[in-house]
Design an enzyme around this catalytic site. Structure first.
Site, mmCIF file in Angstrom:
data_model
loop_
_atom_site.group_PDB
_atom_site.id
_atom_site.type_symbol
_atom_site.label_atom_id
_atom_site.label_comp_id
_atom_site.label_asym_id
_atom_site.label_seq_id
_atom_site.Cartn_x
_atom_site.Cartn_y
_atom_site.Cartn_z
ATOM 1 N N LYS A 1 1.607 9.708 -0.916
ATOM 2 C CA LYS A 1 0.204 9.909 -0.585
ATOM 3 C C LYS A 1 -0.369 11.126 -1.301
ATOM 4 C CE LYS A 1 0.090 7.006 3.430
ATOM 5 N NZ LYS A 1 -0.094 6.826 4.868
ATOM 6 N N ARG B 1 8.569 5.040 6.166
ATOM 7 C CA ARG B 1 8.130 3.936 5.299
ATOM 8 C C ARG B 1 7.956 4.517 3.893
ATOM 9 N NH1 ARG B 1 3.255 1.677 3.526
ATOM 10 N NH2 ARG B 1 3.223 -0.609 3.446
#
Length: 291
Positions: free
Chosen positions: A204, A250
Site C-alpha cells: 500500500k 493478506r
C-alpha cells in the site's frame, strides 16, 4: 493469505493475472511459497476504478476458484457481491472476504448467515459512493474499533454468528498514511474486540514513503516507490501483525512474509527456552485457515 487479483487494473500488478490460466498458475505458486489461503478477487478497489458487471466478475473469479479448490488448496473469494460469493462457495471457496463488510450488497449478510462461511468484515467509510472522500478521525483507533463493533452487532442481528466473523481494520481504505501508521501501532485495540483479525497492508502507498535510506534523497510527501518495491516493508508489517497476535496477513509476496514470520517463530522458540524467566513471550504466529 496470498493475493490472486483476476483484474485488469489492480494497483499492484496491473492485470498480470487477468487470464484464468495465469491466475491459477500464480495461485499455485503462492501456495508453494507457503500461502495457507488464496484470496481470489475479480474487482479492483483502487481509486478511480470502474466496477465490472456481476457477470464479468463471475467469469473472472469462478473458474479460478474452482481450479485452485480442485487442487485441494484453501480459497477465499474477495467480493462485495452476494451472487459472486455464493457462486465461489459452490465452486469450492471456504471464506468470503468483503471489503464493504456486507454493506455494498444487502443480500450478503443473509448469504453468509445461511452458509455459515467465515466472513471477513473490513472497515471502510464511504464505500463506493465516495471512496476518495477526505478521511477525518478524532481518534482513528477508537473510531475504527467502535465502527467494527457496530458492524458485528448489525451482522449478528442479520443472523451471522459472531464465530464466523474476522475483522480487518481496512488500512488504506478511507484512511491516510498517518491513520494507517496509528492503526498499526494500536492493533491491540482492534484485537481486544475478541475476534480474529486480518491485516492487509501489502504494497500500500503509505509503505512507499518510508524514511530515506542512507545516501538517498529526502522526498517527503513525494512520489512513493513503485508497488512491487514495497515487499520488504510489507514483510515488516507482517512481523508486527504476528507479534500483535493477528490471525492472518493478506500479501502479494508470500515468500518475503514467510521469511519474516520465520524470524518471529525462531525468536519465540528461543524465548521459551531462555533461562531468564522474564523473557518476552508472544502469542502464536500469524496462521491461515486450516492451521
Amino acid at each position: 493469505m496470498g493475493i490472486v487479483n483476476v483484474t485488469p487494473d489492480s494497483f499492484s500488478d496491473g492485470g498480470r493475472w487477468l487470464d484464468p490460466t495465469a491466475a491459477v498458475a500464480h495461485g499455485r505458486a503462492l501456495a508453494a511459497q507457503g500461502a495457507d489461503l488464496l484470496d481470489v478477487g475479480g474487482e479492483s478497489t483502487r481509486p478511480g476504478s470502474t466496477r465490472p458487471s456481476e457477470a464479468e466478475e463471475l467469469d473472472r473469479v469462478v473458474p479460478v476458484v474452482e481450479a485452485l479448490a480442485g487442487d485441494g488448496l484453501l480459497v477465499s473469494v474477495d467480493t462485495m457481491r452476494a451472487a459472486v460469493a455464493a457462486a465461489a462457495l459452490r465452486a469450492g471457496a471456504v471464506l468470503v472476504n468483503d471489503v464493504s463488510g456486507g454493506l455494498a450488497d444487502e443480500a450478503m449478510p443473509e448469504l453468509v448467515a445461511s452458509t455459515g462461511a467465515p466472513f471477513v468484515v473490513m472497515h471502510w467509510r464511504g464505500l463506493l459512493t465516495d471512496p476518495s472522500a477526505e478521511p477525518h478521525y478524532d481518534d482513528v483507533v477508537a473510531e475504527v474499533r467502535a465502527e467494527l463493533e457496530q458492524r458485528v452487532d448489525a451482522l449478528a442481528t442479520a443472523g451471522v454468528s459472531r464465530g464466523q466473523i474476522i475483522l480487518d481494520p481496512g488500512l488504506g481504505f478511507s484512511k491516510d498514511a498517518g491513520h494507517n501508521w496509528t492503526l498499526l501501532a494500536g492493533m491491540e485495540e482492534i484485537l481486544a474486540i475478541g475476534l480474529p483479525v486480518l491485516l492487509g497492508a501489502s504494497r500500500k502507498r503509505f509503505l512507499g514513503r518510508l524514511p530515506a535510506r542512507p545516501g538517498a534523497p529526502v522526498n517527503p510527501g513525494g512520489t512513493p516507490t513503485p508497488a512491487p518495491e514495497r515487499d520488504a516493508a510489507t514483510a515488516a508489517t507482517s512481523l508486527l501483525a504476528a507479534q500483535a497476535g493477528c490471525w492472518a496477513v493478506r500479501v502479494h509476496d508470500v515468500a518475503a512474509t514467510r521469511d519474516a514470520l520465520g524470524v518471529e517463530e525462531m525468536r519465540r522458540r528461543h524465548a521459551r527456552t531462555h533461562p531468564n524467566p522474564t523473557a518476552l513471550h508472544t502469542r502464536g504466529p500469524v496462521g491461515g485457515a486450516g492451521r
